[in-house]
Every structure is written in C-alpha cells, then in structure tokens.
Design a protein around this motif. Structure first.
Motif, PDB file in Angstrom:
ATOM      1  N   PRO A 193       2.642   2.610  -7.274  1.00 14.08           N
ATOM      2  CA  PRO A 193       3.556   3.484  -8.017  1.00 14.08           C
ATOM      3  C   PRO A 193       3.132   4.940  -7.806  1.00 14.08           C
ATOM      4  N   PRO A 194       4.024   5.898  -8.037  1.00 16.21           N
ATOM      5  CA  PRO A 194       3.697   7.321  -7.831  1.00 16.21           C
ATOM      6  C   PRO A 194       2.898   7.897  -9.000  1.00 16.21           C
ATOM      7  N   VAL A 195       1.680   7.421  -9.163  1.00 17.29           N
ATOM      8  CA  VAL A 195       0.855   7.806 -10.309  1.00 17.29           C
ATOM      9  C   VAL A 195      -0.015   9.023 -10.000  1.00 17.29           C
ATOM     10  N   ALA A 196      -0.506   9.651 -11.055  1.00 13.97           N
ATOM     11  CA  ALA A 196      -1.370  10.827 -10.897  1.00 13.97           C
ATOM     12  C   ALA A 196      -2.802  10.446 -10.578  1.00 13.97           C
ATOM     13  N   LEU A 197      -3.179   9.182 -10.858  1.00 16.49           N
ATOM     14  CA  LEU A 197      -4.544   8.730 -10.618  1.00 16.49           C
ATOM     15  C   LEU A 197      -4.530   7.287 -10.145  1.00 16.49           C
ATOM     16  N   LEU A 198      -5.231   7.026  -9.042  1.00 15.67           N
ATOM     17  CA  LEU A 198      -5.487   5.663  -8.565  1.00 15.67           C
ATOM     18  C   LEU A 198      -6.980   5.434  -8.657  1.00 15.67           C
ATOM     19  N   ALA A 199      -7.398   4.452  -9.455  1.00 12.62           N
ATOM     20  CA  ALA A 199      -8.825   4.208  -9.672  1.00 12.62           C
ATOM     21  C   ALA A 199      -9.181   2.766  -9.336  1.00 12.62           C
ATOM     22  N   ASN A 200     -10.167   2.598  -8.475  1.00  9.65           N
ATOM     23  CA  ASN A 200     -10.629   1.267  -8.105  1.00  9.65           C
ATOM     24  C   ASN A 200     -11.756   0.833  -9.031  1.00  9.65           C
ATOM     25  N   ALA A 201     -11.486  -0.182  -9.864  1.00  7.76           N
ATOM     26  CA  ALA A 201     -12.490  -0.723 -10.773  1.00  7.76           C
ATOM     27  C   ALA A 201     -12.975  -2.090 -10.311  1.00  7.76           C
ATOM     28  N   SER A 202     -12.629  -2.457  -9.093  1.00 11.30           N
ATOM     29  CA  SER A 202     -13.010  -3.759  -8.541  1.00 11.30           C
ATOM     30  C   SER A 202     -14.174  -3.583  -7.576  1.00 11.30           C
ATOM     31  N   PRO A 203     -14.814  -4.694  -7.143  1.00 11.63           N
ATOM     32  CA  PRO A 203     -15.867  -4.570  -6.130  1.00 11.63           C
ATOM     33  C   PRO A 203     -15.329  -4.423  -4.712  1.00 11.63           C
ATOM     34  N   MET A 204     -14.017  -4.394  -4.540  1.00  8.69           N
ATOM     35  CA  MET A 204     -13.448  -4.236  -3.199  1.00  8.69           C
ATOM     36  C   MET A 204     -13.896  -2.903  -2.596  1.00  8.69           C
ATOM     37  N   GLY A 205     -14.369  -2.970  -1.363  1.00  7.72           N
ATOM     38  CA  GLY A 205     -14.905  -1.791  -0.706  1.00  7.72           C
ATOM     39  C   GLY A 205     -16.413  -1.719  -0.747  1.00  7.72           C
ATOM     40  N   MET A 206     -17.027  -2.490  -1.661  1.00 10.14           N
ATOM     41  CA  MET A 206     -18.488  -2.555  -1.725  1.00 10.14           C
ATOM     42  C   MET A 206     -19.014  -3.325  -0.524  1.00 10.14           C
ATOM     43  N   LYS A 207     -20.245  -3.025  -0.128  1.00 12.45           N
ATOM     44  CA  LYS A 207     -20.868  -3.765   0.961  1.00 12.45           C
ATOM     45  C   LYS A 207     -20.811  -5.254   0.666  1.00 12.45           C
ATOM     46  N   GLY A 208     -20.342  -6.030   1.636  1.00 14.30           N
ATOM     47  CA  GLY A 208     -20.233  -7.466   1.457  1.00 14.30           C
ATOM     48  C   GLY A 208     -18.913  -7.927   0.887  1.00 14.30           C
ATOM     49  N   HIS A 209     -18.009  -6.988   0.569  1.00 12.58           N
ATOM     50  CA  HIS A 209     -16.703  -7.337   0.017  1.00 12.58           C
ATOM     51  C   HIS A 209     -15.602  -6.801   0.926  1.00 12.58           C
ATOM     52  N   ASP A 210     -14.423  -7.381   0.808  1.00  8.82           N
ATOM     53  CA  ASP A 210     -13.282  -6.882   1.561  1.00  8.82           C
ATOM     54  C   ASP A 210     -12.945  -5.464   1.126  1.00  8.82           C
ATOM     55  N   ALA A 211     -12.374  -4.702   2.042  1.00 12.10           N
ATOM     56  CA  ALA A 211     -11.981  -3.330   1.739  1.00 12.10           C
ATOM     57  C   ALA A 211     -10.697  -3.318   0.915  1.00 12.10           C
ATOM     58  N   TYR A 212     -10.531  -2.260   0.152  1.00 12.41           N
ATOM     59  CA  TYR A 212      -9.257  -2.003  -0.505  1.00 12.41           C
ATOM     60  C   TYR A 212      -8.651  -0.798   0.191  1.00 12.41           C
ATOM     61  N   ALA A 213      -7.589  -1.021   0.958  1.00 15.73           N
ATOM     62  CA  ALA A 213      -7.011   0.059   1.758  1.00 15.73           C
ATOM     63  C   ALA A 213      -5.485  -0.005   1.696  1.00 15.73           C
ATOM     64  N   PRO A 214      -4.901   0.345   0.561  1.00 17.13           N
ATOM     65  CA  PRO A 214      -3.442   0.290   0.410  1.00 17.13           C
ATOM     66  C   PRO A 214      -2.764   1.469   1.106  1.00 17.13           C
ATOM     67  N   ASP A 215      -1.456   1.380   1.227  1.00 17.72           N
ATOM     68  CA  ASP A 215      -0.658   2.503   1.714  1.00 17.72           C
ATOM     69  C   ASP A 215      -0.598   3.545   0.591  1.00 17.72           C
ATOM     70  N   LEU A 216      -1.175   4.706   0.828  1.00 17.23           N
ATOM     71  CA  LEU A 216      -1.255   5.740  -0.206  1.00 17.23           C
ATOM     72  C   LEU A 216      -0.053   6.680  -0.219  1.00 17.23           C
ATOM     73  N   SER A 217       0.906   6.473   0.673  1.00 12.61           N
ATOM     74  CA  SER A 217       2.019   7.415   0.798  1.00 12.61           C
ATOM     75  C   SER A 217       2.867   7.548  -0.472  1.00 12.61           C
ATOM     76  N   PRO A 218       2.967   6.522  -1.345  1.00 10.35           N
ATOM     77  CA  PRO A 218       3.753   6.725  -2.570  1.00 10.35           C
ATOM     78  C   PRO A 218       3.111   7.687  -3.570  1.00 10.35           C
ATOM     79  N   LEU A 219       1.824   7.993  -3.413  1.00  9.68           N
ATOM     80  CA  LEU A 219       1.160   8.871  -4.371  1.00  9.68           C
ATOM     81  C   LEU A 219       1.603  10.320  -4.164  1.00  9.68           C
ATOM     82  N   PRO A 220       1.782  11.075  -5.237  1.00  8.34           N
ATOM     83  CA  PRO A 220       2.108  12.499  -5.089  1.00  8.34           C
ATOM     84  C   PRO A 220       0.946  13.258  -4.464  1.00  8.34           C
TER      85      PRO A 220
END
Length: 285
Positions: A193-220
């Motif tokens: 969604p076009p939110v003012a803040l995107l915050a990752n509170a999951s372990p995704m992206g941590m060493k040993g975990h899958d990356a979190y790499a969404p399409d960021l184009s909807p963000l302002p």
C-alpha cells in the motif's frame, strides 16, 4: 543450531561471581547486544558483565527458573523466538503482556522474582521522532513480538492507518485487535500500500533467512523504509530502498535505543550515550 550457538548454551556457561546480564534467543551467536552493553560497562567502569546465552524454546522455562535463583543475575534481553512465550513465565508489573503482548527485557523485581517489560517500542520509534517523521500510515512485515512493539509504539505517536504483511492472517488480525488499532492484513504476494512507513519486524533478510525484497514502487517518494534486522546491517530491503531514493533506518537504531533503556534497568545507571559515535564505529566495523 550452529556450533557458535552450541558454545553459548546457557546451561554450560560459567557461573558469575559479579553482577551480570545477558541476551537470550535461538539463534543467538549473531547478537551485537554483548558488544553494546560491555562497551557501556567499560565506559562507566562498572564491576559487571554482559553475555549471550543460547536458550531454546524447550528450555526457556528452565532458564527463567535457574536465573531466578542466581543472586548475581540482573536481567536479560529477549530476542527471537521468545518474546511472546516469556510473557507466560514471569511477573508483569507494567501489564505489557496485555498492552503489547510481548516482552524483550527481563529483570529482577522488587520481591526478587523475575519480571518482564518491553523496551522495543521506545527503541523503535526514537529514530523516527529524532528525524521529525510525522506519518500517519504504516505497513509492518511480520506478526511476532517485534511487530507487536512496533504497532504499539506507532499507535502512541499518532499513526492511525495500519497494514500487516503476514502469512498467518488470523494471527495478524488478532494482533491488530490486541493492540487496539484498526487496519488490514495482506499477504506477501499483494502489492504494497502507499504508506508513509514500511517496517520489517520479521527475521526475513537476516543471515540464514530468505530476503524480503518487495516491489517498492507503490511507496510515495517521501516514505521511510525501516528494517529491524541488523545482521547484515544493509539488508536487501534497505539496499533496494536506498537505490529507489527512499529514506532508510537500519536495525542498529532500534537495537541501541532499546538496549539503552534495558541497560538502565539492569545496572541502575543510564547508558553513556555521549559515546555513540565510537559505539557506532565498533558496530559497523
């Protein structure tokens, strides 16, 4: 379990004869908390120590019982995956179990029993406030203990429009209800969604975990992307946000903020934040 985690098994760690605190989790060998707290201990000349202790879910209750009998133990920071489970094992004088539903800090209460609180919420919002962020909408990735603290903290500073990105929709909806905010839950395959803040509170992206790499184009263009992961410091999410020209906040900001609050609880003295530049250099070396 890695060999490094095995070496930090809490049941095999040596007994301490001076005040000490520790960080517990599974895994735990990646934690930078010992570096932070021991840096402050050295600067203040305290007779104390801080260490990492590997605690698995099946031994969490035994850990709490053992530390409650140790007169030198001053407290512990709690990380993945224990922040929710530990709420059922310790006293809750601040009612954070009901208000947030997760604890990241344990300490010895006035009656000698082990109690818990949460310093994640304050640690999370402090860099946003310092930067003058005044958004009212946020999307949070994950529905665990860190997500609970983020929702609670953002609610306190005026955010009213929430989206949770999670695999378990029922769990995420329950989280919104517990924190007392209105919002929606979407899956990882849905556009942001076009939110003012995107915050990752999951372990995704941590060493040993899958990356979190969404399409960021909807963000302002003035959106902030915040990742609570700090190992590695530049996650795929933050790298993509930086490449897109978005403002970013890395996991060290939250880690040091919540650590400072916990340090005062453990050792009865404020963390010497006047040395932050030196600490940051150590953390990013």
């Amino acid at each position: 379990m890695t060999s490094s985690d095995a070496a930090l098994d809490w049941q095999a760690l040596p007994a301490r004869t001076a005040p000490y605190a520790e960080v517990i989790g599974d895994p735990i060998s990646h934690s930078k908390s010992p570096l932070i707290h021991n840096f402050w201990i050295e600067k203040l000349g305290l007779d104390a120590h801080y260490r990492a202790a590997h605690v698995t879910p099946d031994t969490l209750a035994a850990y709490v019982a053992a530390r409650s009998a140790d007169p030198h133990w001053r407290g512990a920071n709690v990380t993945i995956p224990h922040k929710v489970a530990v709420t059922e094992l310790v006293a809750d004088p601040g009612n954070v179990g009901q208000s947030i539903g997760a604890m990241n800090t344990l300490f010895r209460g006035e009656d000698g029993s082990i109690a818990g609180t949460n310093t994640d919420a304050a640690g999370f919002v402090s860099p946003l406030l310092a930067a003058g962020w005044e958004g009212t909408s946020a999307a949070i990735v994950g529905s665990g203990g860190a997500a609970r603290a983020m929702l609670f903290g953002l609610k306190q500073i005026g955010v009213t429009d929430f989206t949770i990105i999670a695999r378990n929709a029922l769990k995420a909806m329950g989280l919104l209800s517990q924190i007392g905010v209105k919002g929606r839950v979407i899956g990882f395959d849905a556009p942001l969604p076009p939110v003012a803040l995107l915050a990752n509170a999951s372990p995704m992206g941590m060493k040993g975990h899958d990356a979190y790499a969404p399409d960021l184009s909807p963000l302002p263009k003035d959106a902030v992307v915040y990742d609570a992961v700090y190992a590695p410091l530049e996650t795929p999410l933050l790298a993509a946000a930086d490449a897109a020209g978005l403002a970013v906040v890395d996991g060290l900001e939250m880690l040091v903020g919540q650590a400072a609050a916990a340090f005062a609880i453990f050792f009865g003295v404020e963390a010497p934040r006047e040395h932050d530049d030196e600490l940051w250099a150590l953390l990013t070396a």
